[in-house]
Design a protein around this motif. Structure first.
Motif, short mmCIF file in Angstrom:
data_model
loop_
_atom_site.label_atom_id
_atom_site.label_comp_id
_atom_site.label_asym_id
_atom_site.label_seq_id
_atom_site.Cartn_x
_atom_site.Cartn_y
_atom_site.Cartn_z
N LEU A 22 0.82 -1.21 0.00
CA LEU A 22 0.00 0.00 0.00
C LEU A 22 0.85 1.26 0.00
O LEU A 22 0.50 2.24 -0.63
CB LEU A 22 -0.92 0.00 1.22
N ARG A 25 6.12 2.82 -3.42
CA ARG A 25 5.76 3.09 -4.79
C ARG A 25 6.68 2.38 -5.77
O ARG A 25 6.39 2.32 -6.94
CB ARG A 25 5.81 4.60 -5.05
N LEU A 90 5.41 3.36 -9.33
CA LEU A 90 4.01 3.08 -9.67
C LEU A 90 3.22 4.35 -9.96
O LEU A 90 2.28 4.34 -10.73
CB LEU A 90 3.34 2.34 -8.52
N GLY A 91 3.63 5.45 -9.32
CA GLY A 91 2.90 6.70 -9.55
C GLY A 91 2.94 7.15 -11.00
O GLY A 91 2.03 7.83 -11.48
N ILE A 93 3.04 4.99 -13.50
CA ILE A 93 2.46 3.94 -14.36
C ILE A 93 0.94 3.92 -14.14
O ILE A 93 0.43 3.29 -13.20
CB ILE A 93 3.09 2.58 -14.04
N ASN A 94 0.24 4.67 -14.95
CA ASN A 94 -1.22 4.71 -14.76
C ASN A 94 -1.95 4.54 -16.10
O ASN A 94 -2.89 5.24 -16.42
CB ASN A 94 -1.65 5.98 -14.05
N LEU A 95 -1.47 3.59 -16.89
CA LEU A 95 -2.10 3.36 -18.20
C LEU A 95 -3.56 2.95 -18.07
O LEU A 95 -4.35 3.11 -18.98
CB LEU A 95 -1.34 2.25 -18.94
N LEU A 96 -3.96 2.41 -16.91
CA LEU A 96 -5.34 1.92 -16.76
C LEU A 96 -6.34 3.06 -16.72
O LEU A 96 -7.53 2.87 -16.93
CB LEU A 96 -5.45 1.12 -15.46
N ARG A 97 -5.82 4.28 -16.43
CA ARG A 97 -6.78 5.38 -16.32
C ARG A 97 -7.35 5.70 -17.70
O ARG A 97 -6.64 5.97 -18.65
CB ARG A 97 -6.08 6.61 -15.74
N GLN B 634 -11.70 5.51 -10.62
CA GLN B 634 -10.69 4.80 -11.41
C GLN B 634 -9.50 5.73 -11.65
O GLN B 634 -9.44 6.43 -12.65
CB GLN B 634 -11.29 4.36 -12.76
N THR B 635 -8.54 5.71 -10.70
CA THR B 635 -7.41 6.61 -10.84
C THR B 635 -6.36 6.07 -11.79
O THR B 635 -5.53 6.82 -12.28
CB THR B 635 -6.73 6.82 -9.48
N GLY B 636 -6.36 4.74 -12.01
CA GLY B 636 -5.31 4.14 -12.81
C GLY B 636 -4.10 3.79 -11.96
O GLY B 636 -3.16 3.15 -12.40
N GLN B 637 -4.10 4.27 -10.69
CA GLN B 637 -3.00 3.96 -9.77
C GLN B 637 -3.24 2.60 -9.16
O GLN B 637 -4.24 2.38 -8.48
CB GLN B 637 -2.93 5.02 -8.66
N TYR B 641 -6.10 0.91 -6.21
CA TYR B 641 -6.90 -0.31 -6.35
C TYR B 641 -6.60 -1.28 -5.22
O TYR B 641 -7.51 -1.85 -4.62
CB TYR B 641 -6.61 -0.98 -7.69
N ILE B 642 -5.35 -1.42 -4.93
CA ILE B 642 -4.99 -2.39 -3.88
C ILE B 642 -5.52 -1.93 -2.54
O ILE B 642 -6.04 -2.71 -1.76
CB ILE B 642 -3.46 -2.57 -3.83
#
Lengths: 98, 659
Positions: A22, A25, A90-91, A93-97, B634-637, B641-642
């Motif tokens: 959690l 990063r 990780l901050g 890497i936010n391709l999912l957004r 949905q932040t993409g972070q 999510y975790i």
């Protein structure tokens, strides 16, 4: 016999893993924390196996095998991401957004 | 049951086959006019032959009970059992003959009249279909089957009024007829519901059998049922207040006006009241309403006809007026007289319309030969046509004398009988003396406007035009032959039901006795002394003679100018010419508020505002709003999510592990 302390150590390890995932990063660190959680689970399995029979120990081997495979794939992904973006934070890497 | 009555289904199906065949031809071979003529007319001839056979079979059958032929169960739902069934009795047999007989003649006439039309096959398909539905209407053994025919003829009427649909006026006239009929059909439906609610059946024989024990005479239920039925009749038969569609319906081809809007379909309302005469006999109030509306319509429409210039408009208002007489007849309880007038009217009015058709045909050809665009239906463009069309002029004079009520012609007997019956009822209730007076005044106007039409069309100098005159010709024999047959009917039709004071009287009244007998118990006795009857006959003759004399004496065809140069009407004449401004009134009171309501409230308010705005667009906006909230999560972070995932696990574990 020592079930309580063993489970306590397992819980502490697991919580450390969760906290690491959690809070940190760096992907490598997070990855290691996941491994830490897996091993915490393994410790709990072994502790229970003392009382309930050897099935728990068998599961531990399964977990180790899966963890090894996961580590291979996971590290490969991390490597690919690093090559692509020059970062393991990780901050960034936010391709999912969407 | 006479064997031939069992073949009644074929009478009905033949025109339907004609419709199918001609409908197919109109698509695959619209130029095959000979085939269309053979099929279209052939099925009607066969139908008429069979109908005549059935009528003959019924003649030899002394027991008056109706024959019910059930074919299959149509709507079997719980208590509601509706069969596809036909009822052959004295009334439907007469209607059968009128529909197929007059229909056949008009089909033959159409062969000549529509010869050059591109939609020839389509025309005959519609006409055949109309005859099919009309036969279903008069043969139906229960209300729903009658209603199927009732709606079907309405559909064909709509299709044929708007037959030349490329002109907006015609299409609008079709819509007007259809919509005004809907208002009447609403009444018909309500009446059917009420009948089913109270008697539990819709079969004619059962309803009429149950009526005496179900309804209280003059009670609210029976009055409501009959008034709603009559509302249906006012729509279909063009009575006040729903009559305005009929004059506009003249936009269709003239044979259509003759068949649908004079001889058969518009008389369906009279038929319906005759069919349900038991119910009307039990509701004196409704019967009085029928009689009053009939008499007032007769006078109202006759007065409008006084000032019309379009030859078909004159006949249209004349039809409305004559339908008014029929309703007066069935309203006062003289059911047989009403149907008698229906039959004679079918002859002379079909003849008048077809005659006007052949006049219009000649005028139209004359104008198109010289490429002039004048109104081929305006009487001010006619005049003196008897020199070119002696046959048409002759037979139309016969029909005119018949409708005006000159003794010996059919219209005299049928109209006089209705007025005499009304007069007889006056003995008990003064109202009927008034109605008799109204009817007599209308018959004076009838004699006048018909003579006026004949004078302006066939007499005096010709106003068609110098060059056009050479192109005026009598119609071909295929058009004049049906006219001659109808002329014979117009002269001899009166023999069906001669007045009581003459020998061989009242054949039709006796013939209808099994149909009208059920209601006889509730009706007032209608009896006239021989002396009174003679004086009424004399008075009717005098009225007709005066009407014709006044027209001949005071109208000046020689002073008339062609439509293009004619001066504007003034004073009360203009009010009559503009039909009392009733169309304008309906437009102002009903159409405009309705359009305003539809436009401002229903369209812009309900549809655009509520349904589009709140419903369609609103639901889209709602989805987008929820989506915005979702996308914020949905932040993409992966970390987020975790985090949520862990919280979820903790919550689940807490829930599973119990208190």
């Amino acid at each position: 016999m020592l079930l309580g302390p063993a489970l306590g150590v397992s819980a502490i390890l697991f919580s450390l893993g969760v906290a690491g995932v959690l809070l940190r990063r760096n992907v490598i660190i997070i990855f290691m924390c996941i491994e830490l959680m897996l091993n915490a689970a393994n410790l709990a399995f072994v502790a229970f196996a003392q009382q309930l029979g050897p099935e728990g120990q068998v599961i531990v081997f399964f977990v180790m095998a899966v963890a090894a495979a996961e580590a291979a794939v996971g590290l490969a992904i991390i490597l690919a991401i690093f090559r692509h973006r020059q970062t393991v934070d990780l901050g960034d890497i936010n391709l999912l957004r969407g | 049951m006479p064997e031939i009555v069992g073949w009644v289904w074929l009478v009905v199906l033949l025109p339907f086959f004609g419709f199918l065949a001609n409908g197919l031809l109109s698509f695959v071979a619209p130029r095959a006019k000979t085939a269309v003529s053979v099929v279209g007319v052939g099925v009607l001839v066969a139908s008429f032959g069979l109908a005549a056979g059935i009528f003959g079979g019924l003649l030899g059958h002394s027991d008056g009970a109706p024959f019910i032929l059930t074919f299959w169960h149509w709507i079997p739902v719980g208590d509601l059992q509706v069969d596809v069934a036909f009822q052959v009795d004295q009334l439907s047999a007469v209607m059968l003959l009128v529909v197929t007989g007059v229909g056949m003649l008009i089909h033959i006439f159409s062969v000549g009249y529509m010869r050059e039309d591109d939609g020839y096959a389509r025309y005959f398909a519609y006409l055949n279909l109309f005859v099919f539905f009309m036969l279903v209407l008069v043969l139906g053994a229960n209300f729903p089957i009658l209603f199927v025919g009732w709606e079907g003829v309405g559909l064909c009427s709509y299709l044929l009024i708007g037959f030349w649909y490329t002109e907006k006026v015609n299409a609008d006239a079709g819509k007007k007829a259809f919509i005004m009929n809907r208002i009447g059909d609403f009444g018909f439906l309500i009446a059917m519901f009420l009948i089913f609610k109270t008697t539990g059946t819709l079969v004619f024989t059962e309803v009429f059998g149950l009526a005496p024990e179900t309804f209280a005479v003059d009670g609210p239920t029976i009055t409501a049922i009959t008034l709603f039925l009559f509302l249906g009749c006012t729509g279909k038969s063009a009575q006040i207040p729903l009559y305005t569609w009929l004059p506009d319906a003249m936009a269709g081809p003239t044979p259509v006006s003759a068949l649908i809007h004079a001889a058969t379909m518009v008389t369906a309302g009279v038929y319906l009241i005759a069919r349900t005469n038991v119910l009307f006999a039990m509701a004196p109030l409704s019967s009085a309403v029928v009689a009053i509306v009939g008499a007032v319509t007769a006078l109202w429409a006759a007065s409008i006809a006084l000032k019309q210039w379009d030859i078909k408009k004159v006949l249209a208002y004349s039809t409305i007026s004559q339908l008014g007489y029929m309703f007066l007849g069935v309203g006062v309880g003289a059911v047989a007289s009403g149907i008698f007038h229906l039959v004679t009217h079918a002859f002379f009015k079909a003849l008048l319309f077809l005659g006007s058709g052949s006049v219009i045909h000649a005028m139209h050809r004359a104008y198109s030969a010289t490429d002039r665009h004048e109104d081929a239906q305006d009487m001010r463009n006619m005049g003196g046509l008897r020199r070119w069309m002696p046959w048409t002029a002759g037979v139309m004079w016969i029909a005119t004398l018949a409708i005006a009520g000159i003794p010996g012609f059919s219209g005299f007997f049928s109209k006089d009988e209705i007025l005499a019956m009304t007069f007889a009822r006056g003995h008990d209730e003064v109202l009927y003396y008034v109605l008799w007076g109204v009817g007599t005044l209308a018959s004076l106007m009838t004699a006048f406007y018909m003579t006026r039409m004949m004078l302006y069309t066939f007499h005096g100098p010709n106003r068609t035009g110098e060059r056009e005159r050479d192109h005026l010709h009598e119609a071909p024999w295929v058009m004049t032959a049906p006219l001659l047959v109808l002329a014979a009917g117009s002269v001899l039709g009166g023999l069906l039901n001669l007045p009581h004071v003459l020998p061989f009287h009242g054949w039709l009244t006796e013939w209808f006795a099994p149909v009208t007998g059920l209601g006889e118990f509730y009706r007032a006795e209608m009896h006239l002394e021989a002396g009174t009857e003679w004086s009424l006959l004399g008075l009717a003759t005098l009225i007709a003679a005066v009407g014709i004399f006044v027209a001949v004496r005071f109208l000046r065809p020689a002073k008339l100018q062609p439509a293009a140069e004619a001066p504007e009407e003034t004073g009360f004449g203009k009010v009559l010419f503009r039909k009392y401004y009733i169309d304008e009134l309906y437009d102002l009171v009903i159409v405009r508020p309705l359009v305003w309501l539809s436009d401002r409230v229903l369209w812009r308010g309900v549809d655009v505002g509520a349904i589009d705005g709140a419903g369609v667009d609103g639901s889209a906006r709602l989805a987008r709003g929820i989506g915005a909230i979702g996308s914020w999560l949905q932040t993409g972070q992966v970390g987020t999510y975790i985090f949520i995932f862990v919280i979820g696990v903790v919550v689940l574990l807490r829930a599973v592990s119990g208190p």
